[in-house]
Design an enzyme around this catalytic site. Sequence first.
Site, PDB file in Angstrom:
ATOM      1  N   CYS A 172      76.640  15.303 -17.936  1.00  0.00           N
ATOM      2  CA  CYS A 172      77.822  15.563 -17.105  1.00  0.00           C
ATOM      3  C   CYS A 172      77.436  15.853 -15.661  1.00  0.00           C
ATOM      4  CB  CYS A 172      78.617  16.732 -17.672  1.00  0.00           C
ATOM      5  SG  CYS A 172      80.058  17.159 -16.666  1.00  0.00           S
TER       6      CYS A 172
ATOM      7  N   ASP B 136      96.607  14.655 -17.266  1.00  0.00           N
ATOM      8  CA  ASP B 136      96.853  14.149 -18.618  1.00  0.00           C
ATOM      9  C   ASP B 136      96.020  14.976 -19.602  1.00  0.00           C
ATOM     10  OD1 ASP B 136      94.286  13.386 -18.186  1.00  0.00           O
ATOM     11  OD2 ASP B 136      94.542  11.315 -18.813  1.00  0.00           O
TER      12      ASP B 136
ATOM     13  N   GLU C  70      99.876   1.697 -17.339  1.00  0.00           N
ATOM     14  CA  GLU C  70     100.132   3.132 -17.480  1.00  0.00           C
ATOM     15  C   GLU C  70     101.223   3.424 -18.503  1.00  0.00           C
ATOM     16  OE1 GLU C  70      98.329   5.487 -16.630  1.00  0.00           O
ATOM     17  OE2 GLU C  70      96.970   4.402 -15.316  1.00  0.00           O
TER      18      GLU C  70
ATOM     19  N   TYR D  89     103.724  12.581 -14.852  1.00  0.00           N
ATOM     20  CA  TYR D  89     102.353  12.095 -14.945  1.00  0.00           C
ATOM     21  C   TYR D  89     102.232  10.653 -14.448  1.00  0.00           C
ATOM     22  CZ  TYR D  89      98.295   9.799 -16.589  1.00  0.00           C
ATOM     23  OH  TYR D  89      97.182   9.033 -16.604  1.00  0.00           O
TER      24      TYR D  89
END
Length: 355
Positions: A210, A148, A47, A130
């Site tokens: 999607c 994000d 991360e 975050y």
Amino acid sequence: MPHPMSPTQISKLQHHLHHWYNQNHRPMPWREIPNPAQNPYPIWLAEIMLQQTTVAAVIPYYQRFMQTFPTVHALANAPLATILHHWQGLGYYRRAHLLHQCAQYVSQQLNGTFPTTHSGLLALPGIGPYTASVIMATAYNQPATVVDGNVERVIARLFAIATPLPKAKPTITKHAAQLSCHQNPRIHANAVMELGATLCTPQSPKCPQCPISTFCKAYKAKNPTNYPKKITKKTLPRHQATAFLITDKQGNIYLRQRPTKGLLASLWELPHTGLPKDPPTPLPFNLTSHPVTRSSGHPVIQHTFTHFHLTLHLQTAQVQTIPKENRFHPQKNLPPLSTLMLKALKQVLITLKKP
DNA sequence: AAAGCGGGGGC
DNA sequence: GCCCCAGCTTT
């Protein structure tokens, strides 16, 4: 603010999204490690690398780091120079400094155990809102709202949010929180980001594939790329500088180390006439740069940083003796360098070989 | 709240 | 060329 989706709709959206994720997500090395809640080190490392950096760019660096520094203790005990060397080319070098500081704190003050709460994680160097949230969700499988750049785009399109970023951030966060899933935080957080990274992309979103297009306001209006709206940025200024490849007769080159703060912190470089905001640094050996002329035959490197374009002109010089602390051999012992300096070094060494 | 901070890939 | 990226820290 009344939420436009009912609990039933939210539940259906989550189901479609999670099912899609389980069938389609890309394999990522830090997701395959067992017991992330017991050992969040791989996810933390990944991360930090993923801050403002794409997955494809991170993967080779992540693999080399895990190989070289398998535990937080190994990372904490490594010299900063070694970590910078492994970080070379990944960019945002301050992250490497903060990574080291964080590893030392966890290793020495917390006996190698990462905090298990959002506030505990937030207190560590290099971990902001975050990153604390994404570790809570994906390492510990605890409810946390992850926002994000990918999530911003997915949510802005889903609800056709007209307010430009960054002003829309609080609204987007609120919507993201109401969609989040307490039953499966890990999958939900990964799924929204994966959707943004692979289907709900900035330029050419793949809406027909999607799983949640039926819920999407922007899809309904046939204008998904209108979102998220953003404030237009200024054009980047252009700067020029001249750098020197100083060699001795043994093929050593002269390098100097940059300050520990600011641009390219503590990386090494060819001596040059100065980047914007650099404190003035004299050139060694009383060197002077030729007036910058167009097409005078010397090598020129073009490079773009976050805030400016740079044209770097290259000159060469030979001296009798390079001081030990500045003496390096390109094939033997190079210190950590930025991509700009690697480009310059490569270019000018090629030029020297050709008589 | 805004600025500073890299590099690479897509188009 | 321009835009974007699994953002944080400092001012």
